[in-house]
Design an enzyme around this catalytic site. Structure first.
Site, PDB file in Angstrom:
ATOM      1  N   GLU A  44       3.604  -8.123   7.827  1.00 19.18           N
ATOM      2  CA  GLU A  44       2.282  -8.578   7.570  1.00 19.18           C
ATOM      3  C   GLU A  44       2.343  -9.639   6.436  1.00 19.18           C
ATOM      4  OE1 GLU A  44      -0.510  -5.740   6.367  1.00 19.18           O
ATOM      5  OE2 GLU A  44      -0.861  -4.883   8.511  1.00 19.18           O
ATOM      6  N   GLU A  96       1.211  -0.322  13.917  1.00 20.33           N
ATOM      7  CA  GLU A  96       0.353   0.000  13.050  1.00 20.33           C
ATOM      8  C   GLU A  96      -1.262   0.111  13.584  1.00 20.33           C
ATOM      9  OE1 GLU A  96      -0.172  -1.027   8.978  1.00 20.33           O
ATOM     10  OE2 GLU A  96       2.071  -1.305   8.830  1.00 20.33           O
ATOM     11  N   ASP A 135       0.871  -1.194  -0.044  1.00 19.95           N
ATOM     12  CA  ASP A 135       0.000   0.066  -0.044  1.00 19.95           C
ATOM     13  C   ASP A 135       0.835   1.387  -0.026  1.00 19.95           C
ATOM     14  OD1 ASP A 135      -2.211   1.700   0.259  1.00 19.95           O
ATOM     15  OD2 ASP A 135      -2.080   1.693   2.448  1.00 19.95           O
ATOM     16  N   TRP A 140      -0.104   4.408  12.718  1.00 20.92           N
ATOM     17  CA  TRP A 140      -0.023   4.425  11.223  1.00 20.92           C
ATOM     18  C   TRP A 140      -1.070   5.697  10.670  1.00 20.92           C
ATOM     19  CZ3 TRP A 140       3.276   2.229   8.476  1.00 20.92           C
ATOM     20  CH2 TRP A 140       3.008   2.191   7.274  1.00 20.92           C
ATOM     21  N   TYR A 184      -6.620  -2.747  12.903  1.00 15.91           N
ATOM     22  CA  TYR A 184      -7.466  -1.968  12.229  1.00 15.91           C
ATOM     23  C   TYR A 184      -8.930  -2.097  12.714  1.00 15.91           C
ATOM     24  CZ  TYR A 184      -3.318  -0.027   9.870  1.00 15.91           C
ATOM     25  OH  TYR A 184      -2.175   0.330   9.474  1.00 15.91           O
ATOM     26  N   LYS A 225      -4.265   8.044   6.565  1.00 16.57           N
ATOM     27  CA  LYS A 225      -4.119   7.683   7.833  1.00 16.57           C
ATOM     28  C   LYS A 225      -2.991   8.666   8.685  1.00 16.57           C
ATOM     29  CE  LYS A 225      -5.915   3.220   7.521  1.00 16.57           C
ATOM     30  NZ  LYS A 225      -5.772   2.905   6.153  1.00 16.57           N
TER      31      LYS A 225
HETATM   32  C1  BDP Z   1      -1.200  -2.433   6.575  1.00 19.91           C
HETATM   33  C2  BDP Z   1       0.076  -2.159   5.890  1.00 19.91           C
HETATM   34  C3  BDP Z   1       0.325  -0.834   5.508  1.00 19.91           C
HETATM   35  C4  BDP Z   1      -0.906  -0.089   5.153  1.00 19.91           C
HETATM   36  C5  BDP Z   1      -2.014   0.015   5.955  1.00 19.91           C
HETATM   37  C6  BDP Z   1      -3.401   0.678   5.688  1.00 19.91           C
HETATM   38  O1  BDP Z   1       0.896  -2.558   6.691  1.00 19.91           O
HETATM   39  O2  BDP Z   1       1.334  -0.386   4.717  1.00 19.91           O
HETATM   40  O3  BDP Z   1      -0.761   1.414   4.477  1.00 19.91           O
HETATM   41  O4  BDP Z   1      -2.133  -1.501   6.380  1.00 19.91           O
HETATM   42  O5  BDP Z   1      -4.156  -0.102   5.263  1.00 19.91           O
HETATM   43  O6  BDP Z   1      -1.704  -3.502   6.161  1.00 19.91           O
HETATM   44  O7  BDP Z   1      -3.356   1.779   5.827  1.00 19.91           O
END
Ligand code: BDP
Length: 598
Positions: free
Chosen positions: A413, A505, A168, A550, A469, A569
């Protein structure tokens, strides 16, 4: 001829010279993919200009160029004066993303794979003294399952190829870091390894120096006032610094280790290294720096800014360190690849703690809806594995002496649920354990959809890193309360004695300037509420020893329905201005300090 890794940072000293070759280079995009056939290696006709260092992508206004997949070519002339004939001459690239092939005066100098590490070519046999020398570099941005990061190529219906990243962030490419002509003596320092320790009030600096000859080595240590505080002779030894000032997070102290090669009273080479005396250890559920529990507060970052893309920008780097200081952060993870060497030098100087990550991102299937795991591909078990090991070696070799670096993150990840991933990571982590003279802890970033009992990887690490998340990709908005329930269960499952947890994150996309009462996803209020709830959870779990939001700043990604001109983010905007949540974090991080939970 061969290109080779060049991990010792180029410095000017009484015996060494560095010529900066940054600025505008001639540049050409290999649209027909036939530059080699058309002889571009001898020089570029009808070229345009490109800034070095920079990504090429965001300089142009045409989408086809921004998203071009293949080789982009760089060329310039440089001079070497006659008086350097008896020196060792190299041209050094801070990085070329992702692969490079170099020619000098039409001679092939070799190829380099790996977009985040320095490499060099030896010039002595090829260079014309006192005349223009033409250097040509072809840089490829193509990715596959044997590169780090991982990606794929897709053909479009108009015949163009594009890169589909398995990650991403925008697949920026080009000569991202400085290119330098490095002039060193024939008999020279080639590598230094430093391990520090604390005994009572004394600091111990153990060093191991590799040189290209057999002459004597003399080492002196100076404090920040320039006073000589210790010295020794020989390639391997130990220097005791009485009443040493330690390198501490937020309070960095750097000694200067000066290495001299001496041949019958004549100094033939001189090099120096900034050394911070500190120790690092995982003990029970704590991460100790200088024997004191340390709580990580900070961010996952990117090398990313407007126009430059991923090209090193010294102004933005300084601004970022100012903001880290302002917000009371004490640490950064170099997600998702090793950053420019200057970044670590600034961290050493400013007392920011670094978790250093190799570019092993994209080892899963989700990002681009490939329906099988990358671990189902045979090639990953042989070629990718060997290359991943090489990149871990390079990372540790390049960054081993930075006091700021306290831990190595060997993957982000991956699909660690896949049965084949177990053997793969067993090898990666076992190899990683053999490489660092300082034995720093190893970690990884766990993907939120892989539960504790499914994950084959956490068994190999010292610290568990979690990317979470809940309340964003799962159960957002009104369902937030349920998201927190799932989160709590998830965190309970990952709580293992002796393996502390750091959140690498957690975050919510937020459009700067969007305000809403009550909050909605993407508003600044939602980001604040999201972070507050996470912080409450972290405070309830004694084994959580760090929080890295993050992301530090908004950053560019591939286009798609989940991204609004990139990933939003950031706690700061892409132009490094604060969103509302920045003030929330600033207050919390001031309150909890660096030794929260000690
Ligand atoms: C995680 C990743 C990161 C992404 C983040 C996201 O490690 O690189 O930018 O999620 O979705 O999966 O913002």
């Amino acid at each position: 001829m061969k290109l080779y890794d060049s991990m010792l940072y180029p410095r000017e000293t009484s015996q060494r010279y560095v010529v900066d070759l940054c600025g505008y280079w001639n540049f050409k995009i290999d649209k027909e993919h036939n530059g080699r056939g058309d002889g571009w290696q001898n020089g570029l006709d009808e070229s345009i200009l490109m800034a070095v260092p920079s990504s090429f992508n965001d300089v142009f206004t045409e989408k086809k160029i921004r998203d071009f997949a293949g080789d982009v070519w760089y060329e310039r002339a440089f001079y070497v004066p006659e008086e350097w004939k008896e020196k060792n001459l190299e041209i050094r690239f801070g990085s070329a993303t992702h692969k490079a092939e170099v020619w000098i005066n039409g001679h092939e100098m070799g190829k380099h794979k790996g977009g985040f590490m320095p490499f060099a070519a030896k010039l002595n046999d090829i260079v014309k003294f006192g005349e223009p020398n033409i250097i040509v570099v072809a840089v490829s941005n193509l990715l596959d399952f044997t590169t780090l990061p991982l990606g794929r190529i897709e053909m479009l219906s108009d015949g163009r190829q594009i890169v589909l990243p398995h990650f991403d962030f925008f697949n920026y490419a080009g000569l991202h870091r400085a290119v330098k002509l490095v002039v060193t003596p024939i008999e020279r320092v080639e590598d230094i390894t430093v391990v520090t320790d604390i005994q009572g009030t004394d600091g111990i600096i153990e060093y191991d120096i590799e040189t290209s000859g057999e002459s004597d080595v003399h080492v002196e240590v100076y404090d920040e006032d320039g006073e000589l505080v210790g010295e020794s002779s020989g390639k391997r030894s130990e220097i005791v610094i009485e009443d040493a000032k330690l390198w501490c997070p937020g309070n960095a102290y750097l000694y200067k280790l000066k290495v001299k090669i001496v041949n019958v009273c004549e100094v033939v080479d001189e090099y120096y290294l900034n050394v911070g005396i500190r120790t690092v250890e995982v003990k029970g559920n704590r991460f100790l720096i200088n024997n004191e529990p340390f709580y990580f507060k900070g961010f996952g970052k990117h090398e990313d800014c407007e126009y430059h893309g991923r090209g090193f920008n010294p102004v933005v780097a300084l601004r970022d360190f100012e903001l880290l200081d302002w917000i009371n952060a004490n640490s950064v993870r170099t997600s998702h690849y090793p950053y420019a060497e200057e970044f670590y030098q600034l961290a050493d100087r400013k007392g920011i703690v670094i978790i250093d990550e190799v570019a092993a991102v994209g080892f899963q299937a989700v990002m681009n809806a490939v329906d099988k795991s990358v671990f189902e591909e045979e090639i990953v078990h042989s070629e990718t594995l060997e290359y991943h090991k090489l990149e871990v070696e390079r990372l540790i070799k390049r960054d081993k002496n930075h006091p700021s670096v306290v831990m190595w993150c060997l993957t982000n990840e991956p699909d660690s649920k896949n049965p084949h991933s177990e053997k793969y990571f067993e090898e990666i982590y076992a190899h990683g354990r053999t490489l660092d003279a300082q034995n720093r802890p190893l970690t990884y970033a766990n993907f939120m959809y892989i539960k504790f009992e499914e994950c084959k990887l956490h068994q190999f690490v010292d610290v568990i890193g979690l990317n979470r998340y809940w309340g964003w990709y799962e159960k957002p908005g009104e369902q937030f309360v349920d998201a927190m329930e799932s989160f709590k269960n998830d965190l309970e499952e990952f709580s293992t004695p002796g393996k502390p947890i750091i959140f690498f994150e957690y975050g919510a996309d937020t459009m700067s300037g969007v305000h809403k009462l009550p909050s909605v996803t993407f508003s600044e209020e939602y980001q604040v509420e999201f972070l507050d709830a996470y912080h409450k959870m972290f405070d309830d779990f004694d084994n959580v020893i760090g929080e890295q939001v993050w992301n530090f700043a908004d950053f560019q990604t591939t286009e798609g329905p989940l991204r609004v001109d990139g990933n939003k983010k950031g706690i700061f905007t892409r132009t490094r201005q604060p969103k509302q949540a920045a003030f929330t974090l600033r207050n919390r991080w001031k309150k909890i300090g660096d030794n929260h939970k000690s």
